[in-house]
Design a protein around this motif. Sequence first.
Motif, PDB file in Angstrom:
ATOM      1  N   GLU A   1      -9.125   3.628  -1.394  1.00 42.45           N
ATOM      2  CA  GLU A   1      -8.078   3.737  -0.380  1.00 42.45           C
ATOM      3  C   GLU A   1      -8.064   2.562   0.593  1.00 42.45           C
ATOM      4  O   GLU A   1      -7.035   2.245   1.198  1.00 42.45           O
ATOM      5  N   ARG A   2      -9.201   1.899   0.760  1.00 44.57           N
ATOM      6  CA  ARG A   2      -9.226   0.751   1.674  1.00 44.57           C
ATOM      7  C   ARG A   2      -8.401  -0.414   1.126  1.00 44.57           C
ATOM      8  O   ARG A   2      -7.707  -1.108   1.885  1.00 44.57           O
ATOM      9  N   GLN A   3      -8.478  -0.644  -0.181  1.00 42.07           N
ATOM     10  CA  GLN A   3      -7.654  -1.690  -0.783  1.00 42.07           C
ATOM     11  C   GLN A   3      -6.173  -1.330  -0.696  1.00 42.07           C
ATOM     12  O   GLN A   3      -5.308  -2.178  -0.439  1.00 42.07           O
ATOM     13  N   SER A   4      -5.868  -0.034  -0.892  1.00 44.83           N
ATOM     14  CA  SER A   4      -4.497   0.418  -0.769  1.00 44.83           C
ATOM     15  C   SER A   4      -3.987   0.240   0.658  1.00 44.83           C
ATOM     16  O   SER A   4      -2.845  -0.181   0.886  1.00 44.83           O
ATOM     17  N   ALA A   5      -4.857   0.551   1.634  1.00 47.52           N
ATOM     18  CA  ALA A   5      -4.482   0.401   3.041  1.00 47.52           C
ATOM     19  C   ALA A   5      -4.183  -1.056   3.373  1.00 47.52           C
ATOM     20  O   ALA A   5      -3.240  -1.352   4.124  1.00 47.52           O
ATOM     21  N   LEU A   6      -4.979  -1.967   2.816  1.00 48.52           N
ATOM     22  CA  LEU A   6      -4.757  -3.387   3.064  1.00 48.52           C
ATOM     23  C   LEU A   6      -3.385  -3.827   2.566  1.00 48.52           C
ATOM     24  O   LEU A   6      -2.603  -4.455   3.293  1.00 48.52           O
ATOM     25  N   GLY A   7      -3.057  -3.488   1.317  1.00 48.67           N
ATOM     26  CA  GLY A   7      -1.787  -3.908   0.745  1.00 48.67           C
ATOM     27  C   GLY A   7      -0.590  -3.303   1.450  1.00 48.67           C
ATOM     28  O   GLY A   7       0.375  -3.999   1.781  1.00 48.67           O
ATOM     29  N   LEU A   8      -0.643  -1.990   1.714  1.00 48.54           N
ATOM     30  CA  LEU A   8       0.469  -1.336   2.377  1.00 48.54           C
ATOM     31  C   LEU A   8       0.596  -1.765   3.832  1.00 48.54           C
ATOM     32  O   LEU A   8       1.703  -1.829   4.380  1.00 48.54           O
ATOM     33  N   GLY A   9      -0.535  -2.043   4.475  1.00 47.62           N
ATOM     34  CA  GLY A   9      -0.492  -2.523   5.854  1.00 47.62           C
ATOM     35  C   GLY A   9       0.201  -3.862   5.958  1.00 47.62           C
ATOM     36  O   GLY A   9       1.050  -4.074   6.841  1.00 47.62           O
ATOM     37  N   LEU A  10      -0.129  -4.766   5.054  1.00 47.35           N
ATOM     38  CA  LEU A  10       0.542  -6.064   5.049  1.00 47.35           C
ATOM     39  C   LEU A  10       2.025  -5.917   4.727  1.00 47.35           C
ATOM     40  O   LEU A  10       2.876  -6.603   5.307  1.00 47.35           O
ATOM     41  N   GLY A  11       2.349  -5.002   3.790  1.00 44.54           N
ATOM     42  CA  GLY A  11       3.749  -4.766   3.455  1.00 44.54           C
ATOM     43  C   GLY A  11       4.539  -4.202   4.623  1.00 44.54           C
ATOM     44  O   GLY A  11       5.675  -4.604   4.874  1.00 44.54           O
ATOM     45  N   ALA A  12       3.930  -3.251   5.353  1.00 44.87           N
ATOM     46  CA  ALA A  12       4.613  -2.663   6.512  1.00 44.87           C
ATOM     47  C   ALA A  12       4.810  -3.690   7.621  1.00 44.87           C
ATOM     48  O   ALA A  12       5.868  -3.732   8.263  1.00 44.87           O
ATOM     49  N   LEU A  13       3.795  -4.507   7.844  1.00 44.29           N
ATOM     50  CA  LEU A  13       3.920  -5.561   8.851  1.00 44.29           C
ATOM     51  C   LEU A  13       5.043  -6.519   8.484  1.00 44.29           C
ATOM     52  O   LEU A  13       5.867  -6.905   9.337  1.00 44.29           O
ATOM     53  N   LEU A  14       5.102  -6.910   7.216  1.00 45.76           N
ATOM     54  CA  LEU A  14       6.173  -7.793   6.754  1.00 45.76           C
ATOM     55  C   LEU A  14       7.535  -7.129   6.936  1.00 45.76           C
ATOM     56  O   LEU A  14       8.513  -7.780   7.354  1.00 45.76           O
ATOM     57  N   ASN A  15       7.623  -5.829   6.648  1.00 47.52           N
ATOM     58  CA  ASN A  15       8.886  -5.113   6.776  1.00 47.52           C
ATOM     59  C   ASN A  15       9.382  -5.092   8.222  1.00 47.52           C
ATOM     60  O   ASN A  15      10.564  -5.344   8.496  1.00 47.52           O
ATOM     61  N   VAL A  16       8.475  -4.776   9.160  1.00 46.14           N
ATOM     62  CA  VAL A  16       8.866  -4.724  10.568  1.00 46.14           C
ATOM     63  C   VAL A  16       9.304  -6.107  11.066  1.00 46.14           C
ATOM     64  O   VAL A  16      10.307  -6.244  11.779  1.00 46.14           O
ATOM     65  N   LEU A  17       8.568  -7.138  10.668  1.00 42.84           N
ATOM     66  CA  LEU A  17       8.928  -8.492  11.073  1.00 42.84           C
ATOM     67  C   LEU A  17      10.299  -8.892  10.519  1.00 42.84           C
ATOM     68  O   LEU A  17      11.137  -9.460  11.232  1.00 42.84           O
ATOM     69  N   LEU A  18      10.531  -8.581   9.250  1.00 47.77           N
ATOM     70  CA  LEU A  18      11.815  -8.925   8.638  1.00 47.77           C
ATOM     71  C   LEU A  18      12.959  -8.123   9.258  1.00 47.77           C
ATOM     72  O   LEU A  18      14.066  -8.639   9.432  1.00 47.77           O
TER      73      LEU A  18
END
Length: 418
Positions: free
Chosen positions: A346-363
């Motif tokens: 789950e930690r690897q999943s959290a890393l990927g989804l966290g980066l994706g969510a950050l990118l989404n909010v920025l975009l």
Amino acid sequence: LLIFFTSVFLARLLGTSGFGAYSNARAWLRLMSVVAALGFPGLLVRQTAIYSGDDSWGLVRGLVRFSRGVVLLNSLILAVCGGFLGWLLFGGNEELTTLHTLWIALLALPVVALMLLQDATISGFRRVVVGQLAGTLVRPMLFFGLVAGVYLLWREELTAPRVMFLQVATVLVTLAMGTYWLHRIVPRKACNYAPQYEARDWLLTALPMLFVSGMYVLTNRSGIVILAAIKGSEAAGIYKAAVRGAELMIFPMFAINKAFEPLVAHLYAKGEKLRLQRVVTRWTRAGFVIAVPLAVGLLGWGDKFLSIFGVDFVKGHWALSILVLGRILNMAMGMVALLLNMTGHERQSALGLGLGALLNVLLCGLLIPHFGIAGAAAADSISTAFWNVLLGYLVFKRMGINPTITGRLGFGKRLKTK
């Protein structure tokens, strides 16, 4: 599908502005319910499947009790904080309908959070259909019946806040029904065991799952919330209709995922990796084959599809097309987040989804002010593509499983040697 038809009915009933206020409140409720649940639903599915398989009934009872107490307290605190934040964002006179609808939605937050735990526990016992009955069948049927009944009796009285109040009443009834089913499913011998607690280990595992779930929901709901805050409830309503259309594509994957979670945990715990690969490949391809014709139809006749919601919703045609393209890649990559979450990664999943969510909010912050609804759709599709590809790489690297529609092409020998 029931939720989709209910959305069409509400869109035509409330119009773009009213439907936007309702959709914004639902998006807030969804986001905050995930935070309130603190990652325990995913933990309950995984650990209940493992504990029950080992006859560790004391740990099952302890986990259920501990998760309920922590989540209830957390949801009450979040409801108060969310109400204050909503007042800061939508406190202007022109946004009073949006604010009132949000406040009513937050009344359901503790109940929705407990429902998530309840459904997850039932699914952990590998009673997946029963676990989904309350939330995905009974709840939308009851809600649609209430809205339709009130519409027939008091047609002019239905507004976004009142529709949300009917939603709260539906959630309360659904929780009661789910509680009854849970007591019927839990083996009687489990009551003979005293609850055992591993609170520290549970929290250390649940919090990364919270991050995973929260980031996934943030990626899918932040566009509506930011649109409502920047462009108003009308834009949020049009975008929500486009999102509902794109969600039809991932309906097969949603159905598969719910049945797949306890199976993945079970097979991986038993070391049956080759069998797990075969199951992953088979169901990923099945979901993709079903989704492609839907994608073609939405890309070719998206304007006609959106006209079902109402004439004003056709403005979201380009947003729908952009969302569909993103969902195609999502389906092709397979159940990447689920595989990581159910196998202790789950930690690897959290890393990927966290980066994706950050990118989404920025975009969203960059694109929505200039492109409005289409900008929100572009932010969603780009961020979704990013985290799907990243998590797909992590699944293969950490587990030796190819989660995509290409299946075992070129990877069969590696799995056998492992």
